[in-house]
Design an enzyme around this catalytic site. Structure first.
Site, PDB file in Angstrom:
ATOM      1  N   SER A 173      27.276  34.035  35.324  1.00  0.00           N
ATOM      2  CA  SER A 173      27.715  35.231  33.582  1.00  0.00           C
ATOM      3  C   SER A 173      28.452  36.552  34.903  1.00  0.00           C
ATOM      4  O   SER A 173      28.747  36.230  35.504  1.00  0.00           O
ATOM      5  CB  SER A 173      26.895  35.682  32.822  1.00  0.00           C
ATOM      6  OG  SER A 173      27.252  36.073  31.445  1.00  0.00           O
ATOM      7  N   ASP A 276      33.822  28.884  26.687  1.00  0.00           N
ATOM      8  CA  ASP A 276      31.955  29.230  27.545  1.00  0.00           C
ATOM      9  C   ASP A 276      31.791  30.139  25.764  1.00  0.00           C
ATOM     10  O   ASP A 276      32.820  30.935  25.516  1.00  0.00           O
ATOM     11  CB  ASP A 276      32.893  30.435  28.061  1.00  0.00           C
ATOM     12  CG  ASP A 276      31.539  31.390  28.504  1.00  0.00           C
ATOM     13  OD1 ASP A 276      30.767  30.577  29.828  1.00  0.00           O
ATOM     14  OD2 ASP A 276      31.313  32.519  27.888  1.00  0.00           O
ATOM     15  N   HIS A 343      27.132  28.138  28.645  1.00  0.00           N
ATOM     16  CA  HIS A 343      27.469  29.462  29.260  1.00  0.00           C
ATOM     17  C   HIS A 343      25.812  29.480  29.986  1.00  0.00           C
ATOM     18  O   HIS A 343      24.371  29.559  30.097  1.00  0.00           O
ATOM     19  CB  HIS A 343      27.516  30.153  28.030  1.00  0.00           C
ATOM     20  CG  HIS A 343      27.724  31.802  29.153  1.00  0.00           C
ATOM     21  ND1 HIS A 343      29.022  32.313  29.899  1.00  0.00           N
ATOM     22  CD2 HIS A 343      26.407  32.862  29.639  1.00  0.00           C
ATOM     23  CE1 HIS A 343      28.377  33.064  30.086  1.00  0.00           C
ATOM     24  NE2 HIS A 343      27.259  33.917  30.148  1.00  0.00           N
TER      25      HIS A 343
END
Length: 398
Positions: A173, A276, A343
């Site tokens: 991330s 995502d 994610h």
């Protein structure tokens, strides 16, 4: 069979790969970087930064995996002041030990290629993907991401990383973005004889239009950079974003990986879902761009999307593929773009390497990354579009 993982929506934790609570998971303690304070390398609130390190052994004793933690960004004084009272802005609030799973696991059956490496999780407490160098005295905020990155690297180099024969800079991330931003810098810190590569997990944040035609993420990234700029830090941020980008584009554009990945000289692997879930929720269809709530159900559960909404999300996938087309032509790079609503897939055991983990063409993510890192095979795989992949571990939010 597609797996659904129910997640209770938590804006603070989202964008962070929280390892599953596996009873047998390895717990690794927090080490504060005591030399960092003198270098001004401190968290948002002025506390010392830290990392979790599990030593390598055997054939992995001189191999190093650095995992940069994710956890969103703060993009104005208000959100940064809030953040400094959390583990994302202060080591005071960080867990004293965390579970190492997935790519951080010490078990060969769970992490076949990196289990016996030195594995380090660098904690994220600056709010700007380990970039920026300045302060706001009035709000008592320290924006010292670049100094934290350097202080951590210097500390680890002194603890044996300078002897590494192979190294991998990874992150998920906001940490996946940081692994792109710092990739060539990481290469430069290690001996020329060291094999160095980088991996970005869920870090391919696109400069995309939201459902209202606005630029939610560009505005947010503009805030991350401008927050620093407003306090006379334009030069500071520009100086620690890759120069090859800031020489031709504005700093905000240089926070977007699509404007960076073409110029990175070090081999890089992009692992990302084509849909995502953080970007669906926070960039494409945030409540601010959807005042009528038309996207509310779809943004929490893809199975509740209308055909028109799915079509919009297919457009996002096309943008993603377009953004990596040039990158994918380089022999040294790798990629794994699976058609899931998820994610961060490296730190969770169920998505990294398990009996039912996501695959493309029967290859799990751990094996794809290992094959690429060790040059056993070229790995450039793009999944067919949703809904064809039945191996996904999709996130469904309550």
């Amino acid at each position: 069979m597609v797996k659904h993982l129910n997640v209770f929506f938590d804006a603070e934790a989202y964008g962070v790969s929280k390892p599953a609570n596996v009873p047998s998971a390895l717990m690794v303690g927090l080490t504060l970087i005591h030399g960092a304070g003198a270098k001004g390398a401190v968290c948002l609130d002025g506390t010392l930064p830290g990392y979790h390190w599990h030593r390598g052994y055997g054939s992995g004793a001189n191999s190093w995996l650095i995992q940069l933690e994710g956890g969103g960004w703060c993009n104005n004084i208000r959100t940064c002041v809030y953040r400094k009272k959390t583990r994302r802005g202060s080591s005071t609030y960080m867990e004293k030990e965390i579970a190492f799973s997935g790519i951080l696991s010490n078990k060969a059956e769970a992490n076949p290629d990196f289990f016996n490496w030195n594995r380090v999780k660098l904690r994220y407490c600056d709010g700007a993907s380990f970039t920026g160098d300045g302060e706001d005295k009035a709000a008592q905020l320290q924006f010292r991401g670049q100094r934290i990155w350097l202080a951590a690297m210097e500390d680890l180099l002194s603890k044996g990383m300078r002897f590494a024969n192979q190294a991998l800079l990874s992150g998920c991330s906001a940490g996946g973005l940081a692994s792109i931003l710092h990739c060539d810098e990481f290469r430069g810190l290690l001996p020329r004889t060291t094999k160095v590569k980088c991996l970005s997990d869920a870090g391919m944040f696109l400069d995309a239009f939201d459902v209202s035609g606005g630029r939610t993420l560009r505005n947010m990234f503009g805030g991350v950079v401008a927050c620093s700029m407003y306090y006379g830090l334009a030069k500071a941020v520009r100086n620690n974003l890759p120069h090859i980008c800031t020489n031709r584009l504005d700093p905000t554009s240089c926070f977007f990986p699509q404007n960076l990945i073409g110029d990175i000289k070090t081999p890089l692997f992009i692992l990302n879902t084509a849909y995502d879930s953080w970007q669906v929720q926070s960039s494409l269809a945030p409540p601010s761009a959807d005042p009528s709530g038309y996207w509310h159900n779809c943004r929490l559960n893809h199975e509740k999307c209308t055909p028109a909404q799915i079509q919009f999300l297919q457009g996002f996938r096309n943008e993603m593929l377009k953004a990596i087309r040039h990158f994918s032509m380089s022999k040294q790079n790798g990629m794994f773009i699976n058609s899931c609503f998820a994610h961060c897939q490296t730190e969770r055991q169920d998505t990294w390497f398990a009996d039912d983990s996501p695959v493309i063409g029967k290859k799990a993510i751990a094996l794809a990354v290992g094959d690429w890192y060790f040059d056993r095979a070229r790995v450039k795989v793009i999944d067919c579009p949703y809904p064809c992949d039945k191996s996904c571990h999709n996130l469904v939010f309550k």
